[in-house]
Design an enzyme around this catalytic site. Structure first.
Site: not given
Length: 241
Positions: A59, A62
């Site tokens: 993961a 962002s």
């Protein structure tokens, strides 16, 4: 431009995005200023770089400019008492930003990696939001984001932080009338799609921008950098898709 927005502090990072007109409103600027990104990353020395960063388990968190774009596009549906679902909540960063934009509301952060859900709770507490967790103003759950979270549906806003091959119908079903979803769609070539549901339940979709790997297109300002990881199952994510 996005690649010029890195700063030495959180305040610098937010100010640079505001100067570049990525952050356009005072509400988003204030909310992002309140949330110190250093509390939500692994490598603290890179906390204020305007780039995506690995948080483990396949993961990422962002890039800040991607978060700013999302907040600005969702802002009309964020306010006191509103309800938000953040799919692929990862580190918990956007849960914190959303919390400051929906006073008295509920933010649900959902991720299918239990270790990330546990880590995000610690991050939120480190950022001073322990009381909000304890009061249920921020809720973190483990589950398949493609199915949403029916336990607290329906949502004024749904933000999806990973790219789905197509828009999951269950997420559309969990959107309020009216409501808005911000979701990246596609595999290698990704598009950010805005999904609106009006007061009569009519659904419309609008292509906001394309997402490219590693650069911001000078010739096409609707292309932004920092591709999203896939919205997939936990096993495939853990083994690298």
């Amino acid at each position: 431009m996005a690649w010029r927005c890195s700063g030495r502090t959180n305040a610098d990072l937010v100010a640079n995005m505001h100067a570049a007109q990525i952050i356009k409103t005072d509400r988003v600027k204030e909310a992002m200023t309140k949330v110190d990104r250093a509390n939500y990353v692994i490598h603290k020395s890179e906390a204020y770089d305007d780039s995506p960063q690995s948080i483990g388990h396949g993961a990422t968190i962002s890039a800040p400019h991607m978060h700013a774009h999302a907040m600005e596009h969702l802002l009309d549906y964020l306010g006191p008492g509103k309800r938000v679902l953040d799919v692929g909540s990862g580190s918990g960063y956007l849960c914190a930003v959303f919390h400051h934009l929906v006073p008295g509301g509920i933010v649900v952060g959902m991720d299918h990696i239990p270790e990330l859900v546990d880590w995000s709770k610690g991050n939120l507490r480190q950022d001073g939001l322990g009381p909000s967790l304890d009061k249920g103003e921020i809720v973190t759950v483990t589950g398949d984001g493609r199915q949403g979270y029916s336990g607290l549906a329906q949502y004024d806003v749904i933000h999806v932080g990973a790219a789905a091959p197509t828009i999951p119908q269950e997420l559309v079903n969990q959107l309020k009338s009216p409501g808005r979803m911000f979701i990246p769609v596609g595999t290698f070539a990704q598009q950010i799609i805005q999904v609106d549901k009006d007061e009569n339940g009519k659904v419309t979709k609008k292509n906001l921008m394309g997402v490219m790997v590693g650069f911001l297109s000078l010739s096409n300002p609707s292309l932004i950098c920092g591709q999203y990881v896939p919205l997939t199952d936990a096993e495939r994510q853990q083994r690298g898709y």
